[in-house]
Each structure stands twice: as structure tokens, then as C-alpha cells.
Motif scaffolding. Sequence first.
Motif, PDB file in Angstrom:
ATOM      1  N   ILE A  48       5.487   7.328  14.307  1.00  0.00           N
ATOM      2  CA  ILE A  48       5.437   5.740  13.735  1.00  0.00           C
ATOM      3  C   ILE A  48       5.661   5.938  12.389  1.00  0.00           C
ATOM      4  CG2 ILE A  48       3.627   4.183  13.043  1.00  0.00           C
ATOM      5  CD1 ILE A  48       1.796   4.767  15.421  1.00  0.00           C
ATOM      6  N   ASP A  49       6.604   5.311  11.967  1.00  0.00           N
ATOM      7  CA  ASP A  49       6.953   5.254  10.404  1.00  0.00           C
ATOM      8  C   ASP A  49       6.395   4.398   9.535  1.00  0.00           C
ATOM      9  OD1 ASP A  49       9.114   7.137  11.083  1.00  0.00           O
ATOM     10  OD2 ASP A  49      10.140   5.461  12.003  1.00  0.00           O
ATOM     11  N   GLY A  50       5.904   3.165  10.148  1.00  0.00           N
ATOM     12  CA  GLY A  50       5.105   1.941   9.382  1.00  0.00           C
ATOM     13  C   GLY A  50       4.342   1.416  10.231  1.00  0.00           C
ATOM     14  N   ALA A  51       3.173   0.772   9.510  1.00  0.00           N
ATOM     15  CA  ALA A  51       2.252   0.133  10.444  1.00  0.00           C
ATOM     16  C   ALA A  51       1.535  -0.965   9.365  1.00  0.00           C
ATOM     17  CB  ALA A  51       1.189   1.018  11.109  1.00  0.00           C
ATOM     18  N   GLU A  52       1.167  -2.130  10.278  1.00  0.00           N
ATOM     19  CA  GLU A  52       0.278  -2.842   9.674  1.00  0.00           C
ATOM     20  C   GLU A  52      -1.188  -2.190   9.430  1.00  0.00           C
ATOM     21  OE1 GLU A  52      -2.191  -7.052  10.989  1.00  0.00           O
ATOM     22  OE2 GLU A  52      -0.239  -6.475  12.172  1.00  0.00           O
ATOM     23  N   VAL A  53      -1.542  -2.423   8.073  1.00  0.00           N
ATOM     24  CA  VAL A  53      -2.791  -1.614   7.791  1.00  0.00           C
ATOM     25  C   VAL A  53      -3.926  -2.693   7.076  1.00  0.00           C
ATOM     26  CG1 VAL A  53      -1.684   0.457   7.722  1.00  0.00           C
ATOM     27  CG2 VAL A  53      -1.863  -1.010   5.425  1.00  0.00           C
ATOM     28  N   SER A  54      -4.951  -2.464   7.093  1.00  0.00           N
ATOM     29  CA  SER A  54      -6.033  -2.961   6.183  1.00  0.00           C
ATOM     30  C   SER A  54      -5.778  -2.919   4.666  1.00  0.00           C
ATOM     31  CB  SER A  54      -7.587  -2.400   6.678  1.00  0.00           C
ATOM     32  OG  SER A  54      -8.544  -2.576   5.635  1.00  0.00           O
ATOM     33  N   VAL A  55      -5.756  -3.962   4.151  1.00  0.00           N
ATOM     34  CA  VAL A  55      -5.707  -3.761   2.607  1.00  0.00           C
ATOM     35  C   VAL A  55      -6.819  -3.126   1.891  1.00  0.00           C
ATOM     36  CG1 VAL A  55      -5.545  -5.276   0.497  1.00  0.00           C
ATOM     37  CG2 VAL A  55      -4.370  -5.950   2.505  1.00  0.00           C
ATOM     38  N   SER A  56      -7.933  -3.267   2.355  1.00  0.00           N
ATOM     39  CA  SER A  56      -9.188  -2.846   2.062  1.00  0.00           C
ATOM     40  C   SER A  56      -9.121  -1.001   2.053  1.00  0.00           C
ATOM     41  CB  SER A  56     -10.234  -3.000   2.580  1.00  0.00           C
ATOM     42  OG  SER A  56     -11.489  -2.588   2.106  1.00  0.00           O
ATOM     43  N   ARG A  57      -8.779  -0.363   3.297  1.00  0.00           N
ATOM     44  CA  ARG A  57      -8.571   0.810   3.373  1.00  0.00           C
ATOM     45  C   ARG A  57      -7.359   1.345   2.860  1.00  0.00           C
ATOM     46  NH1 ARG A  57     -11.741  -1.260   7.019  1.00  0.00           N
ATOM     47  NH2 ARG A  57     -13.468   0.065   7.942  1.00  0.00           N
ATOM     48  N   LEU A  58      -6.322   0.632   2.519  1.00  0.00           N
ATOM     49  CA  LEU A  58      -5.099   1.239   1.928  1.00  0.00           C
ATOM     50  C   LEU A  58      -5.287   1.299   0.578  1.00  0.00           C
ATOM     51  CD1 LEU A  58      -1.896   1.659   1.656  1.00  0.00           C
ATOM     52  CD2 LEU A  58      -1.682  -0.690   1.290  1.00  0.00           C
ATOM     53  N   VAL A  59      -6.201   0.239  -0.259  1.00  0.00           N
ATOM     54  CA  VAL A  59      -6.622   0.224  -1.389  1.00  0.00           C
ATOM     55  C   VAL A  59      -7.415   1.728  -1.860  1.00  0.00           C
ATOM     56  CG1 VAL A  59      -7.919  -0.898  -3.437  1.00  0.00           C
ATOM     57  CG2 VAL A  59      -6.129  -1.839  -2.240  1.00  0.00           C
ATOM     58  N   ALA A  60      -8.522   1.779  -0.791  1.00  0.00           N
ATOM     59  CA  ALA A  60      -9.417   2.995  -0.883  1.00  0.00           C
ATOM     60  C   ALA A  60      -8.666   4.150  -0.763  1.00  0.00           C
ATOM     61  CB  ALA A  60     -10.254   2.694   0.162  1.00  0.00           C
ATOM     62  N   LYS A  61      -7.540   4.203   0.114  1.00  0.00           N
ATOM     63  CA  LYS A  61      -7.016   5.395   0.266  1.00  0.00           C
ATOM     64  C   LYS A  61      -6.168   5.907  -0.980  1.00  0.00           C
ATOM     65  CE  LYS A  61      -3.230   7.134   3.447  1.00  0.00           C
ATOM     66  NZ  LYS A  61      -4.056   8.185   4.193  1.00  0.00           N
ATOM     67  N   ARG A  62      -5.465   4.954  -1.614  1.00  0.00           N
ATOM     68  CA  ARG A  62      -4.581   5.289  -2.826  1.00  0.00           C
ATOM     69  C   ARG A  62      -5.478   5.548  -4.035  1.00  0.00           C
ATOM     70  NH1 ARG A  62       0.863   6.227  -2.122  1.00  0.00           N
ATOM     71  NH2 ARG A  62       0.962   5.583  -4.392  1.00  0.00           N
ATOM     72  N   VAL A  63      -6.724   4.917  -4.245  1.00  0.00           N
ATOM     73  CA  VAL A  63      -7.786   5.183  -5.177  1.00  0.00           C
ATOM     74  C   VAL A  63      -8.066   6.392  -4.936  1.00  0.00           C
ATOM     75  CG1 VAL A  63      -9.905   4.302  -6.135  1.00  0.00           C
ATOM     76  CG2 VAL A  63      -8.233   2.572  -5.770  1.00  0.00           C
ATOM     77  N   GLY A  64      -8.342   7.006  -3.904  1.00  0.00           N
ATOM     78  CA  GLY A  64      -8.749   8.238  -3.512  1.00  0.00           C
ATOM     79  C   GLY A  64      -7.701   9.238  -3.860  1.00  0.00           C
ATOM     80  N   GLY A  65      -6.500   8.970  -3.937  1.00  0.00           N
ATOM     81  CA  GLY A  65      -5.567   9.932  -4.525  1.00  0.00           C
ATOM     82  C   GLY A  65      -4.803  10.365  -3.179  1.00  0.00           C
ATOM     83  N   ASP A  66      -5.004   9.605  -1.996  1.00  0.00           N
ATOM     84  CA  ASP A  66      -4.050   9.974  -1.004  1.00  0.00           C
ATOM     85  C   ASP A  66      -2.923   9.245  -0.760  1.00  0.00           C
ATOM     86  OD1 ASP A  66      -2.880  10.324   1.657  1.00  0.00           O
ATOM     87  OD2 ASP A  66      -4.916  10.407   2.773  1.00  0.00           O
ATOM     88  N   ALA A  67      -1.822   9.954  -1.409  1.00  0.00           N
ATOM     89  CA  ALA A  67      -0.268   9.139  -1.552  1.00  0.00           C
ATOM     90  C   ALA A  67       0.487   9.349  -0.116  1.00  0.00           C
ATOM     91  CB  ALA A  67       0.194   9.777  -2.514  1.00  0.00           C
ATOM     92  N   ARG A  68      -0.009   9.743   0.996  1.00  0.00           N
ATOM     93  CA  ARG A  68       0.778   9.944   2.338  1.00  0.00           C
ATOM     94  C   ARG A  68       1.330   8.734   2.542  1.00  0.00           C
ATOM     95  NH1 ARG A  68      -3.087  13.372   5.913  1.00  0.00           N
ATOM     96  NH2 ARG A  68      -4.440  11.887   5.055  1.00  0.00           N
ATOM     97  N   ASP A  69       0.678   7.522   2.239  1.00  0.00           N
ATOM     98  CA  ASP A  69       1.317   6.271   2.946  1.00  0.00           C
ATOM     99  C   ASP A  69       1.617   5.307   1.658  1.00  0.00           C
ATOM    100  OD1 ASP A  69       0.980   6.406   5.889  1.00  0.00           O
ATOM    101  OD2 ASP A  69      -0.961   7.342   5.026  1.00  0.00           O
ATOM    102  N   VAL A  70       2.522   4.372   1.742  1.00  0.00           N
ATOM    103  CA  VAL A  70       2.879   3.871   0.519  1.00  0.00           C
ATOM    104  C   VAL A  70       2.882   2.226   0.937  1.00  0.00           C
ATOM    105  CG1 VAL A  70       4.835   2.850  -0.923  1.00  0.00           C
ATOM    106  CG2 VAL A  70       4.556   5.364  -0.329  1.00  0.00           C
TER     107      VAL A  70
END
Length: 317
Positions: A48-70
Motif C-alpha cells: 500500500i502506497d497511500g490510504a484514506e486516514v483519520s485526520v485526528s490520528r494523522l495529526v496526532a501521529k505527526r505531532v508525536g514525531g512520526d514522519a513515516r506518513d505524509v
Amino acid sequence: MPLHLTIVMRDWDFVTPLLLGELSDPRIELDLRGVATLPGFPSAHDGIDGAEVSVSRLVAKRVGGDARDVGVASFPMRAFRHRCIITRKSHPAQSLEALRGGRIGVAGWQDSGNTWTRHAMVSAGVGLDEIHWFMGRMTSADPVSDGIGQFAEPGRIDPVADDTPLLDLLEQGALDAVFAPFMPEGFFGTGASFRPVLPDLVGAEMDYFGRHGFVPGIHAMALKQSIVKDHPWLPQALSDLLETSRALWTAKRQRYSDTSPWLFDEHLRVGRHLPDDWDASGVDKNAEMLATFIQTAFEQGLIPKTVPPQHVFASEA
């Protein structure tokens, strides 16, 4: 040679032009797959190269320093949330203010839709600490899961006892309302046990739009950081494909509106009460909406700090 790109998302109607091959990008060989349940972030899956994702979980992921997904600021799921606040038909509440001091059931505290629905409550003047929240599964068909996690606050945000479904508790009178992301079976029929709390949903949602200037984005798109690193043009290209597909599909729905008796009226209402770009993609066009969500997530304790939207979503070309 075009880049083979596998994207997973729900089977939204607006992707039909893409599936029918009515538009494409010569740089991309698109493999678009529909799923009933979103898989989470693409970085967690091979193939899988890309996916529809939760905005909330995407924000939390990036705020937490996880940059594996853009993040890609394209929002396949986008809607007002007042309609998601339902109660039993016999309940006297006819306004969000009438729920002050009441008991509300929620299936997932961190969910984007529920975050926006709580924002709607606050916008209507109801403080979140004026509600006793209960977390649990929506129906008996739903699996038992921990939707509360670290957000539990005894006496304010509590798990449902004995895993009793929220809709059962609502019907029994143990809850005053439930935040329902999708309406329960039979909701749209004459024999429904439940109804929206608000008798004039469109009026309330138009008032919300007048105050805030946007229709909330609930799901966004995400790409693996590794593929974006090699193909920095890709986030914009994917966003353009989805936005063009939506525009083509909207035009067709307006022309062929005879699939539903009152779809014509819906087109009139949207066209005359919302700006043409209400569903536009891109960080710039959605800056206020995204900044509001990030601030709201912080105020609701979902993230430890705020960040600019550009920290979460890829820059536009």
C-alpha cells in the motif's frame, strides 16, 4: 515508465470517474482499491502506497514525531456533524443546549468526527465538562474495543459497564444522546426508534458555517514518506486527481439527479448557500479548517501541543 501507485480508500461515489478511466495522470499507474474498513497508515502495510486516514490520528501521529506518513490535504470524508447527534424519539431535547448536564455516548473519543461533533457542541455554548461522557460500542454487532484509552476521566469520561451497546442504552433511557458517525439500521424509515436531536439540521449547520467558514474535514489522504521522498510531486498529483474526479462526478450528479426524488433540492441548497470551493483540496484553501481542528484537538486533550497545518500535510506544488 509511470509510477505504480496503490491507494486504499472507502468506495466513495466521487471516485467513479477515476475507476472508469475518465481521467488520469501520465506519471501514475493508479491501482485504486475500495475497502469497508480503513487499514490505518500506509507505512504499516506492504503493498500500500497511500490510504484514506483519520485526520485526528494523522495529526496526532505527526505531532508525536512520526514522519513515516505524509498527509495530503484532500478530504474524501467531509461533512457537518450536527446530524450525528441523535436521541430516542421520546426524548424532549430539541437543541444542543438541552443536552447540557446530560449523558452522551461516544464510540471513539479520538475519532475525527467525534472531535468535530464536540466542537459543534462547544460552538453552540455547551461546555464539554457539562456533559457526562460514556464510551462503548455502538451496536451489539460491533466488536468490543477500547475506544477510551488514555482519555478516561472517572466521573466525566467513563467506559460503559458490561459492554452494553450505546444504542441500547439510548433506547432504554440511560443516555440522552449518542454521537453516531453512521446512522443505525432503520434510522431513515418511519418506524425508527431514534431521531436527530436538532429538528432543523440545515439551519444549525449553516449557522456553524457562518461562524467558522468551513465544512469539517474528517478523513484525509496519506502517502508513505519514502515514496514522497523519491517523488516529491506525488502529493499534489494525487490531490489533483481526487479533486478533478470529485468535480466531474458532481457535474454528473447535477445533470443526472433523478436517482433520488429530492437530490435536485440538495444541489440547489449547496450551490446557493455554500461557496464554490467549499470542498477544495490543499493546505492553503483549508488553512482555517485545519488550524481549527489542531487547536480543538489540543483543547480536548488529544495532542500535547499545536503545530501549523504544514507540519502535518505536504506543501502544495
